[in-house]
Scaffold this active site. Structure first.
Site, PDB file in Angstrom:
ATOM      1  N   CYS A   2      87.875 -75.716 -20.685  1.00  9.25           N
ATOM      2  CA  CYS A   2      88.013 -75.706 -22.146  1.00  9.25           C
ATOM      3  C   CYS A   2      89.016 -76.752 -22.624  1.00  9.25           C
ATOM      4  O   CYS A   2      89.941 -77.111 -21.918  1.00  9.25           O
ATOM      5  CB  CYS A   2      88.516 -74.353 -22.603  1.00  9.25           C
ATOM      6  SG  CYS A   2      87.500 -73.001 -22.035  1.00  9.25           S
ATOM      7  N   ARG A  27      86.156 -82.859 -19.014  1.00 12.53           N
ATOM      8  CA  ARG A  27      86.684 -81.653 -18.374  1.00 12.53           C
ATOM      9  C   ARG A  27      85.587 -80.619 -18.140  1.00 12.53           C
ATOM     10  O   ARG A  27      85.793 -79.644 -17.446  1.00 12.53           O
ATOM     11  CB  ARG A  27      87.797 -81.058 -19.236  1.00 12.53           C
ATOM     12  CG  ARG A  27      89.017 -81.954 -19.393  1.00 12.53           C
ATOM     13  CD  ARG A  27      89.853 -81.543 -20.582  1.00 12.53           C
ATOM     14  NE  ARG A  27      90.316 -80.186 -20.458  1.00 12.53           N
ATOM     15  CZ  ARG A  27      91.523 -79.844 -19.966  1.00 12.53           C
ATOM     16  NH1 ARG A  27      92.336 -80.782 -19.563  1.00 12.53           N
ATOM     17  NH2 ARG A  27      91.891 -78.589 -19.876  1.00 12.53           N
ATOM     18  N   TRP A  74      84.264 -73.661 -21.904  1.00  7.98           N
ATOM     19  CA  TRP A  74      83.645 -73.525 -20.576  1.00  7.98           C
ATOM     20  C   TRP A  74      83.582 -72.023 -20.356  1.00  7.98           C
ATOM     21  O   TRP A  74      84.624 -71.372 -20.182  1.00  7.98           O
ATOM     22  CB  TRP A  74      84.522 -74.208 -19.522  1.00  7.98           C
ATOM     23  CG  TRP A  74      83.929 -74.280 -18.165  1.00  7.98           C
ATOM     24  CD1 TRP A  74      82.963 -75.135 -17.709  1.00  7.98           C
ATOM     25  CD2 TRP A  74      84.271 -73.453 -17.039  1.00  7.98           C
ATOM     26  NE1 TRP A  74      82.703 -74.910 -16.391  1.00  7.98           N
ATOM     27  CE2 TRP A  74      83.475 -73.874 -15.946  1.00  7.98           C
ATOM     28  CE3 TRP A  74      85.164 -72.412 -16.834  1.00  7.98           C
ATOM     29  CZ2 TRP A  74      83.558 -73.285 -14.685  1.00  7.98           C
ATOM     30  CZ3 TRP A  74      85.257 -71.822 -15.583  1.00  7.98           C
ATOM     31  CH2 TRP A  74      84.451 -72.251 -14.521  1.00  7.98           C
ATOM     32  N   ASN A 100      92.122 -71.247 -24.827  1.00 14.60           N
ATOM     33  CA  ASN A 100      91.869 -71.573 -23.410  1.00 14.60           C
ATOM     34  C   ASN A 100      92.516 -70.486 -22.585  1.00 14.60           C
ATOM     35  O   ASN A 100      93.638 -70.062 -22.889  1.00 14.60           O
ATOM     36  CB  ASN A 100      92.506 -72.916 -23.027  1.00 14.60           C
ATOM     37  CG  ASN A 100      91.737 -74.099 -23.580  1.00 14.60           C
ATOM     38  OD1 ASN A 100      90.696 -73.931 -24.195  1.00 14.60           O
ATOM     39  ND2 ASN A 100      92.283 -75.295 -23.385  1.00 14.60           N
ATOM     40  N   GLY A 101      91.861 -70.046 -21.516  1.00 16.69           N
ATOM     41  CA  GLY A 101      92.462 -69.044 -20.641  1.00 16.69           C
ATOM     42  C   GLY A 101      91.609 -67.781 -20.609  1.00 16.69           C
ATOM     43  O   GLY A 101      90.467 -67.766 -21.068  1.00 16.69           O
ATOM     44  N   GLU A 483      84.724 -83.168   2.698  1.00 18.02           N
ATOM     45  CA  GLU A 483      84.802 -83.822   1.384  1.00 18.02           C
ATOM     46  C   GLU A 483      83.475 -84.493   1.029  1.00 18.02           C
ATOM     47  O   GLU A 483      82.994 -84.385  -0.097  1.00 18.02           O
ATOM     48  CB  GLU A 483      85.944 -84.830   1.384  1.00 18.02           C
ATOM     49  CG  GLU A 483      86.072 -85.684   0.147  1.00 18.02           C
ATOM     50  CD  GLU A 483      86.229 -84.896  -1.146  1.00 18.02           C
ATOM     51  OE1 GLU A 483      86.497 -83.681  -1.083  1.00 18.02           O
ATOM     52  OE2 GLU A 483      86.051 -85.492  -2.215  1.00 18.02           O
ATOM     53  N   LYS A 487      81.198 -83.663  -2.269  1.00 23.51           N
ATOM     54  CA  LYS A 487      80.754 -84.705  -3.209  1.00 23.51           C
ATOM     55  C   LYS A 487      79.259 -84.569  -3.469  1.00 23.51           C
ATOM     56  O   LYS A 487      78.793 -84.580  -4.590  1.00 23.51           O
ATOM     57  CB  LYS A 487      81.053 -86.106  -2.665  1.00 23.51           C
ATOM     58  CG  LYS A 487      82.479 -86.553  -2.745  1.00 23.51           C
ATOM     59  CD  LYS A 487      82.975 -86.859  -4.137  1.00 23.51           C
ATOM     60  CE  LYS A 487      83.723 -85.802  -4.850  1.00 23.51           C
ATOM     61  NZ  LYS A 487      84.719 -84.979  -4.369  1.00 23.51           N
ATOM     62  N   GLU A 490      78.216 -81.202  -5.314  1.00 22.05           N
ATOM     63  CA  GLU A 490      78.706 -80.956  -6.684  1.00 22.05           C
ATOM     64  C   GLU A 490      78.074 -81.898  -7.704  1.00 22.05           C
ATOM     65  O   GLU A 490      78.083 -81.573  -8.889  1.00 22.05           O
ATOM     66  CB  GLU A 490      80.223 -81.024  -6.750  1.00 22.05           C
ATOM     67  CG  GLU A 490      80.852 -82.372  -6.570  1.00 22.05           C
ATOM     68  CD  GLU A 490      82.366 -82.318  -6.797  1.00 22.05           C
ATOM     69  OE1 GLU A 490      82.845 -81.506  -7.594  1.00 22.05           O
ATOM     70  OE2 GLU A 490      83.068 -83.095  -6.147  1.00 22.05           O
ATOM     71  N   HIS A 506      77.624 -74.428  18.082  1.00 17.83           N
ATOM     72  CA  HIS A 506      77.923 -72.982  17.998  1.00 17.83           C
ATOM     73  C   HIS A 506      77.174 -72.341  16.838  1.00 17.83           C
ATOM     74  O   HIS A 506      77.718 -71.473  16.147  1.00 17.83           O
ATOM     75  CB  HIS A 506      79.437 -72.786  17.880  1.00 17.83           C
ATOM     76  CG  HIS A 506      80.195 -73.427  19.003  1.00 17.83           C
ATOM     77  ND1 HIS A 506      80.298 -72.866  20.257  1.00 17.83           N
ATOM     78  CD2 HIS A 506      80.805 -74.637  19.080  1.00 17.83           C
ATOM     79  CE1 HIS A 506      80.975 -73.680  21.046  1.00 17.83           C
ATOM     80  NE2 HIS A 506      81.296 -74.764  20.356  1.00 17.83           N
ATOM     81  N   LYS A 605      86.508 -80.318 -14.870  1.00 16.66           N
ATOM     82  CA  LYS A 605      87.393 -81.264 -14.201  1.00 16.66           C
ATOM     83  C   LYS A 605      88.682 -80.583 -13.771  1.00 16.66           C
ATOM     84  O   LYS A 605      89.220 -80.885 -12.717  1.00 16.66           O
ATOM     85  CB  LYS A 605      87.725 -82.434 -15.122  1.00 16.66           C
ATOM     86  CG  LYS A 605      88.618 -83.485 -14.494  1.00 16.66           C
ATOM     87  CD  LYS A 605      88.000 -84.070 -13.250  1.00 16.66           C
ATOM     88  CE  LYS A 605      88.907 -85.048 -12.544  1.00 16.66           C
ATOM     89  NZ  LYS A 605      88.360 -85.464 -11.228  1.00 16.66           N
TER      90      LYS A 605
HETATM   91  C1  AGP Z   1      86.496 -82.235  -6.687  1.00 19.15           C
HETATM   92  O1  AGP Z   1      85.439 -83.209  -6.711  1.00 19.15           O
HETATM   93  C2  AGP Z   1      86.231 -81.097  -7.610  1.00 19.15           C
HETATM   94  N1  AGP Z   1      86.000 -81.557  -8.923  1.00 19.15           N
HETATM   95  C3  AGP Z   1      87.216 -79.969  -7.500  1.00 19.15           C
HETATM   96  O2  AGP Z   1      87.008 -79.398  -6.233  1.00 19.15           O
HETATM   97  C4  AGP Z   1      88.723 -80.317  -7.614  1.00 19.15           C
HETATM   98  O3  AGP Z   1      89.132 -81.094  -6.517  1.00 19.15           O
HETATM   99  C5  AGP Z   1      89.517 -78.998  -7.581  1.00 19.15           C
HETATM  100  O4  AGP Z   1      89.133 -78.234  -8.704  1.00 19.15           O
HETATM  101  C6  AGP Z   1      91.035 -79.205  -7.576  1.00 19.15           C
HETATM  102  O5  AGP Z   1      91.411 -79.857  -8.748  1.00 19.15           O
HETATM  103  P1  AGP Z   1      92.929 -80.458  -8.822  1.00 19.15           P
HETATM  104  O6  AGP Z   1      93.020 -81.508  -7.746  1.00 19.15           O
HETATM  105  O7  AGP Z   1      93.027 -81.033 -10.202  1.00 19.15           O
HETATM  106  O8  AGP Z   1      93.872 -79.332  -8.585  1.00 19.15           O
END
Ligand code: AGP
Length: 610
Positions: A2, A27, A74, A100-101, A483, A487, A490, A506, A605
Site C-alpha cells: 500500500c 510497490r 494491496w 497502511n498496515g 535466487e 526470479k 515471481e 535425494h 515491492k
Molecule cells: C525479491 O525479488 C522479492 N521482491 C522479495 O522476495 C524481496 O526480496 C523481499 O520481500 C525482501 O524485501 P526487502 O529486501 O526490501 O526486505
C-alpha cells in the site's frame, strides 16, 4: 504494498495526489482512491484496478479542492473491489481515512461498533478506524485520532481529513512508515519519500506512535499524548539516493536495474576499500575494532532475495573471517527465540528497510539486548534507523518488484564486511589486498557478464513454455540457485525450485523429464567436477540442461544442451557474476509469457504487513 500520499496547500490536490501514487505504483497494489475537501464537502473517488482506472474516473468526475489524501491498496482483508478500496468514510461522510498496515483486533472493534448501530460498507479492517475516529470526533481531529488509535492493536500508517476542518491532514504511524514533506506549494504526507521527489524540499520521518498535523503553511509532530516532539528535518535528496527513479531508455525498471549493476556495485564500494591498510571501512557500523573482535557469532535475518544474499554472506563470513553464521528467515526468527550468546550480533538485510518481518526480527533482537546491524538500500528507512549500526547499499531506488541490483550490492557489502572482520582476525595484509583487487575488478566482470544477453534470449525462446524448472548449484552458488528460481517464479509465474546440486539424488531427480529443464551453475571452481557429475545424472534421465559456465568451457559444452557464458572470477565472487544471466533469463522468459515484469501479480515491492 500500500501507498499513501497527502497534500494540503495552494494548488489543486488531485493531480499531485495522482502523480504521487504513480511513483508508488512499483510497490504493488490492486486498487486506488483519493478524497479531496472543499470547505463544505468531501469528494471521494476510488476504483479497483490500476491507477489508470482512477484517472479515467477522475476525468469524468473531477475531485476539486487544495487538500486531500490518497491511497494505493494491496489487499489484506477483503477483495480488490471499488468499495474495499481506500479512502474509507464514516457514516456521516464527513471524515475520510487511508491506512497502511493491519488492524489485528478489527473484528472485535467492528462487532462493538455494529452493536452500537454502525453500518459498514466494506469488508476491510481499515473501515473500523474511520468509524472509531468518528465516534470520538467533537471538532478536534488530532484528539479523535489519538483516542481511536488507543484502542487499536496491529500496525498502521494513516492519513485522515475532516470536512469540518478544511486544509487539515492528520497522520499517525505504528509499524508502517510515514514521512512529512515540506514544499513551496504546501505540506505533504507520504508512506515513501519517493512519492515526494520534486514536490517537497525537506522531509521528516515519523517514529512509531507519533501523530502529525499538517496545514497549508505549517506542520507539527507530536507524541501519542499529543505533546510536541523535536524532530530533525532533512533534505529530500539524501533520502532518494543517486539513482534516477525513472526508466530512461529501458522498457522496464527491472532491465534498467539489471544493467545498472556495474555502477551500483561501484557505488557500494566507493570510499570503502582502503588500500593503505588492506581492509574495508564503513561510516555507520558504529562498532570499534575491539567490539568487532569480540563478535563470536552472527545471525543474519532477512526475507526473499535478501535472505538469499544472507546465505551467500554465511559462506563469505565463515571463509574470509572464520566467524560462525546462522541465517534465519525473519518471519521464523522473530518467534523462534533461539539460544543466543550475548556476543552474538544480529545482522538484518533488506532493500526497502520496511519489511515488516525483518523489522520485527530486528526489534526482538534489540529487546533481547543484542547488537543489531543492518545492510539496507533505502536511506533513513525504519530498519536503517532502528539498527545500532549499518551499511547502506547506495544502489539508488530499486523500482522493479523483482530485486536485482540490491542482491548483488548486498553480496558485495557482505564481502567487504567479511574482509573487515577477517582483517581484525587472521587475514594478512596481502590477503586483504587480494580481496580488494578482486572486488575492484567486479564491476567490469559484471559488464562482461551482461554481454551474455544474446545467449539468454536464445535460451529463453527455447524454454519459455516450460512449466517446471530446476536451479542447481553448490557452495557459494547454492543460494544463487535459490535466487534464480525465485526470479523466474515471481515474474513469469513458472514453477521453479532451487537445490544444492548434490541434493537432486535425494528425491527431486524424480521430477526430471524432457519437459523439465535444469539450470546448472557450473563455472570452474573447487566443486566443478562434482557439479559436472550431477549434470550427467540429469542428462542420463533425458532432462534438458542449461549451464551457466566459464566462457569457452568445452567440457561443459560437450554435456549441456545450452550454455550461457560468464567471465571467470574468484569463487567467492561468483554469486555476483552468476546472478546476472539468471536475472536476464527470468526477465526474457517473463516477457515471452506476456507477464508484467515490473509489477508481477500478487506481489509488492516492500511487504510491510506480516
Ligand atoms: C525479491 O525479488 C522479492 N521482491 C522479495 O522476495 C524481496 O526480496 C523481499 O520481500 C525482501 O524485501 P526487502 O529486501 O526490501 O526486505
Amino acid at each position: 504494498m500500500c501507498g499513501i500520499v497527502g497534500f494540503t496547500g495552494r494548488r489543486e490536490a488531485s493531480p499531485i495526489l495522482l502523480e504521487g501514487l504513480r511513483r508508488l505504483e512499483y510497490r504493488g497494489y490492486d486498487s486506488a482512491g483519493l478524497v479531496t475537501g472543499t470547505g463544505n464537502e468531501l469528494h471521494l473517488r476510488k476504483k479497483a484496478g490500476r491507477l489508470a482506472e482512477l484517472a479515467k474516473h477522475l476525468g469524468m468526475h473531477p475531485a476539486p479542492g487544495c487538500h486531500g489524501i490518497s491511497h494505493t491498496r494491496w489487499a489484506t482483508h477483503g477483495g480488490a473491489t471499488d468499495r474495499n478500496s481506500h479512502p474509507h468514510l464514516n457514516e456521516r461522510n464527513d471524515i475520510a481515512l487511508v491506512h497502511n498496515g493491519v488492524i489485528e483486533n478489527f473484528a472485535a472493534l467492528k462487532h462493538q461498533l455494529q452493536s452500537a448501530g454502525v453500518r459498514f460498507r466494506s469488508d476491510t479492517d481499515t473501515e473500523v478506524l474511520a468509524h472509531l475516529i468518528s465516534h470520538y470526533y467533537h471538532g478536534d481531529l488530532a484528539t479523535a485520532v489519538r483516542q481511536a488509535l488507543a484502542l487499536v492493536k496491529g500496525t498502521y500508517g494513516i492519513a485522515v481529513i475532516a470536512k469540518a476542518e478544511p486544509g487539515l491532514i492528520v497522520g499517525a504511524r505504528l509499524g508502517s512508515p510515514l514521512v512529512v514533506g515540506v514544499g513551496e506549494d504546501g505540506t505533504y504526507l507520504a508512506s515513501d519519500a519517493n512519492a515526494l521527489a520534486g514536490f517537497a524540499d525537506k522531509v521528516v520521518y515519523l517514529a512509531d506512535r507519533q501523530i502529525c498535523t499538517l496545514t497549508e503553511t505549517d506542520w507539527e509532530i507530536r507524541d501519542q499524548d499529543l505533546a510536541p516532539v523535536s524532530v530533525s528535518v532533512a533534505d529530500i535528496g539524501n533520502f532518494l539516493g543517486n539513482g534516477d527513479a525513472e526508466k530512461g531508455d529501458f522498457p522496464h525498471y527491472m532491465l534498467k536495474e539489471i544493467y545498472e549493476q556495474p555502477e551500483s556495485l561501484a557505488n557500494a564500494m566507493r570510499g570503502r576499500l582502503a588500500n593503505d591498510d588492506a581492509t574495508a571501512h564503513f561510516g555507520g557500523l558504529n562498532l570499534s575494532a575491539q567490539q568487532l573482535r569480540q563478535i563470536d557469532r552472527v545471525v543474519m535475518t532477512a526475507c526473499g532475495t535478501s535472505y538469499h544474499a544472507a546465505m551467500v554472506g554465511e559462506y563469505l563470513f565463515e571463509e574470509l573471517a572464520r566467524v560462525p553464521v546462522e541465517v534465519e528467515y525473519a518471519s521464523e526468527f522473530r518467534y523462534r527465540n533461539p539460544p543466543m550468546d550475548r556476543s552474538t550480533v544480529v545482522l538484518a538485510l533488506t532493500q526497502s528497510g520496511e519489511t515488516a518481518d525483518t523489522l520485527a526480527a530486528l526489534r526482538e533482537s534489540k529487546r533481547m539486548g543484542h547488537t543489531t546491524l543492518a545492510i539496507c538500500n533505502a536511506v533513513a528507512s525504519s530498519i536503517a534507523r532502528e539498527a545500532d549500526g549499518g551499511v547502506y547499499l547506495y544502489a539508488g531506488p530499486e523500482i522493479g518488484v523483482a530485486s536485482t541490483k540490491a542482491f548483488t550490492s548486498q553480496v558485495c557489502v557482505l564481502t567487504m564486511i567479511a574482509l573487515y572482520l577477517g582483517r581484525t582476525r587472521h587475514l594478512s595484509s596481502a590477503q586483504g589486498q587480494k580481496i580488494i583487487d578482486d572486488l575492484q575488478a567486479i564491476p567490469d566482470a559484471v559488464r562482461k557478464a551482461l554481454e551474455c544477453h544474446d545467449h539468454v534470449n536464445r535460451v529463453a525462446a527455447k524454454y519459455a513454455d516450460a512449466r517446471n524448472v530446476l536451479y542447481l548449484g553448490r557452495q557459494y552458488l547454492y543460494p544463487v540457485a535459490l535466487e534464480g528460481s525465485l526470479k523466474l517464479k515471481e515474474i513469469s509465474y513458472i514453477h521453479a525450485e532451487g537445490y544444492p546440486a548434490a541434493e537432486m539424488k535425494h528425491g527431486p531427480i524424480a521430477l526430471v523429464d524432457e519437459n523439465t529443464p535444469s539450470v546448472f551453475l557450473v563455472p570452474r571452481g573447487n566443486v566443478f567436477d562434482k557439479v559436472m557429475s550431477n549434470m550427467q545424472e540429469i542428462k542420463a534421465r533425458g532432462g534438458p540442461v542449461i549451464a551457466i559456465a566459464s566462457a569457452g568451457d568445452r567440457e561443459v559444452s560437450a554435456v549441456a544442451d545450452d550454455v550461457i557464458p560468464i567471465p571467470d572470477v574468484p569463487e567467492y565472487l561468483q554469486p555476483i557474476v552468476t546472478a546476472i544471466p539468471l536475472q536476464l533469463l527470468a526477465y526474457e522468459i517473463a516477457l515471452l509469457c506476456g507477464c508484467d515484469v515490473d509489477k508481477p501479480r500478487n506481489l509488492a515491492k516492500s511487504v510491510t504487513v506480516e
